[in-house]
Design a protein around this motif. Structure first.
Motif, mmCIF file in Angstrom:
data_model
loop_
_atom_site.group_PDB
_atom_site.id
_atom_site.type_symbol
_atom_site.label_atom_id
_atom_site.label_comp_id
_atom_site.label_asym_id
_atom_site.label_seq_id
_atom_site.Cartn_x
_atom_site.Cartn_y
_atom_site.Cartn_z
ATOM 1 N N ASP A 27 0.390 -8.940 -1.577
ATOM 2 C CA ASP A 27 0.305 -8.478 -0.187
ATOM 3 C C ASP A 27 -1.111 -8.770 0.308
ATOM 4 N N THR A 28 -1.204 -9.636 1.319
ATOM 5 C CA THR A 28 -2.521 -10.130 1.747
ATOM 6 C C THR A 28 -3.247 -9.198 2.713
ATOM 7 N N ARG A 29 -2.663 -8.040 3.013
ATOM 8 C CA ARG A 29 -3.283 -7.186 4.037
ATOM 9 C C ARG A 29 -4.562 -6.493 3.573
ATOM 10 N N TRP A 30 -4.676 -6.291 2.262
ATOM 11 C CA TRP A 30 -5.860 -5.630 1.719
ATOM 12 C C TRP A 30 -6.277 -6.317 0.416
ATOM 13 N N PRO A 31 -7.595 -6.352 0.105
ATOM 14 C CA PRO A 31 -8.016 -6.773 -1.242
ATOM 15 C C PRO A 31 -7.557 -5.702 -2.230
ATOM 16 N N TRP A 32 -6.660 -6.051 -3.138
ATOM 17 C CA TRP A 32 -5.878 -5.036 -3.862
ATOM 18 C C TRP A 32 -5.641 -5.502 -5.299
ATOM 19 N N LEU A 33 -6.242 -4.796 -6.228
ATOM 20 C CA LEU A 33 -6.032 -5.063 -7.654
ATOM 21 C C LEU A 33 -5.101 -4.012 -8.248
ATOM 22 N N ILE A 34 -4.369 -4.401 -9.276
ATOM 23 C CA ILE A 34 -3.534 -3.452 -10.018
ATOM 24 C C ILE A 34 -3.818 -3.628 -11.502
ATOM 25 N N LEU A 35 -4.131 -2.506 -12.156
ATOM 26 C CA LEU A 35 -4.429 -2.522 -13.593
ATOM 27 C C LEU A 35 -3.330 -1.799 -14.368
ATOM 28 N N GLY A 108 3.559 2.330 1.647
ATOM 29 C CA GLY A 108 4.542 2.677 2.671
ATOM 30 C C GLY A 108 4.107 2.305 4.077
ATOM 31 N N HIS A 109 2.932 1.711 4.227
ATOM 32 C CA HIS A 109 2.465 1.338 5.558
ATOM 33 C C HIS A 109 3.027 -0.022 5.967
ATOM 34 N N GLY A 110 3.872 -0.050 6.997
ATOM 35 C CA GLY A 110 4.363 -1.308 7.564
ATOM 36 C C GLY A 110 5.044 -2.202 6.535
ATOM 37 N N GLU A 111 5.090 -3.465 6.860
ATOM 38 C CA GLU A 111 5.754 -4.442 5.998
ATOM 39 C C GLU A 111 4.722 -5.305 5.287
ATOM 40 N N PRO A 112 4.966 -5.629 4.021
ATOM 41 C CA PRO A 112 4.033 -6.504 3.300
ATOM 42 C C PRO A 112 3.906 -7.860 3.987
ATOM 43 N N VAL A 113 2.740 -8.451 3.873
ATOM 44 C CA VAL A 113 2.533 -9.834 4.307
ATOM 45 C C VAL A 113 2.266 -10.623 3.034
ATOM 46 N N TRP A 114 3.312 -11.233 2.494
ATOM 47 C CA TRP A 114 3.221 -11.827 1.161
ATOM 48 C C TRP A 114 2.466 -13.145 1.178
#
Lengths: 135, 135
Positions: A27-35, A108-114
């Motif tokens: 999702d390009t809306r935020w710089p977002w890492l998952i560990l 849950g905010h809006g729709e992902p921008v993949w």
């Protein structure tokens, strides 16, 4: 271990540490890492063995510090929720007043921008490059 | 140190550890603890000195484990956001499919249902009682 299907679908691989699998959200809306902690099929942080928990939390801490360095964010959101994907994972997200949904949560905010390909975003490549240089 | 005014207003004191101030949300919709690291005026977890950070994270971990024990929750949500109140604090919230907003996040969901006095909810008294018994 197998990554939860939702995480495999919604994130790209970035790099691994001894304790953690570090991925980046598509999702390009935020710089977002998952560990994701390695080798532990648990739902809650408190179910991790203490040594792995500390190493995993150290990786989260480094990710947070570096993500703040390589973005122009106002705050870093760190969260382990598990309401939708129960396998333990931690979100580390750079937030700023001009981003979608600020100051609310991203989930849950809006729709992902993949991202439409598997190329890594610039911030993610910078995180990977700096990660090994920080204690 | 002084507690952020919003935290003072929206939470009740529960107990302190060596590293943390542990408070309980006055919003009765979810079993909800808030932890604040002692003696550190920082915004991000990674700005804490390593020793305090580890003790603070240990307190978060214990709070999570006990909150799961004393509630009938499905998952524990742990989050350090800081978009609204920038002083570092950590949410530890017990979530279940029948609760308001499930499986979405609690922040920004609907209107708070405030406790109208300063009595502590049962789960909070149980957390306080058990806290000292866990490593």
């Amino acid at each position: 271990m197998t990554l939860a299907p939702e995480l495999r679908r919604d994130t790209l691989p970035l790099f691994d540490t001894e304790a953690s699998i570090i991925r980046v959200s598509r999702d390009t809306r935020w710089p977002w890492l998952i560990l994701v902690p390695k080798g532990a099929e648990v739902s809650e942080m408190h179910d991790l063995q203490p040594e792995l928990r500390r190493s995993f939390l150290d990786d989260i801490n480094r990710s947070s510090e570096i993500l703040q360095q390589v973005t122009t964010c106002t705050s870093i959101n760190i969260a382990m929720l598990g309401n939708v994907v129960s396998s333990l994972h931690c979100h580390v997200i750079a937030r700023a007043p001009e981003d979608p949904g600020w100051p609310g949560p991203v989930w849950g905010h809006g729709e992902p921008v993949w991202r439409d390909d598997t190329s890594l975003p610039g911030f993610a490549r910078q995180v990977r490059a700096r990660f090994s240089t920080i204690q």
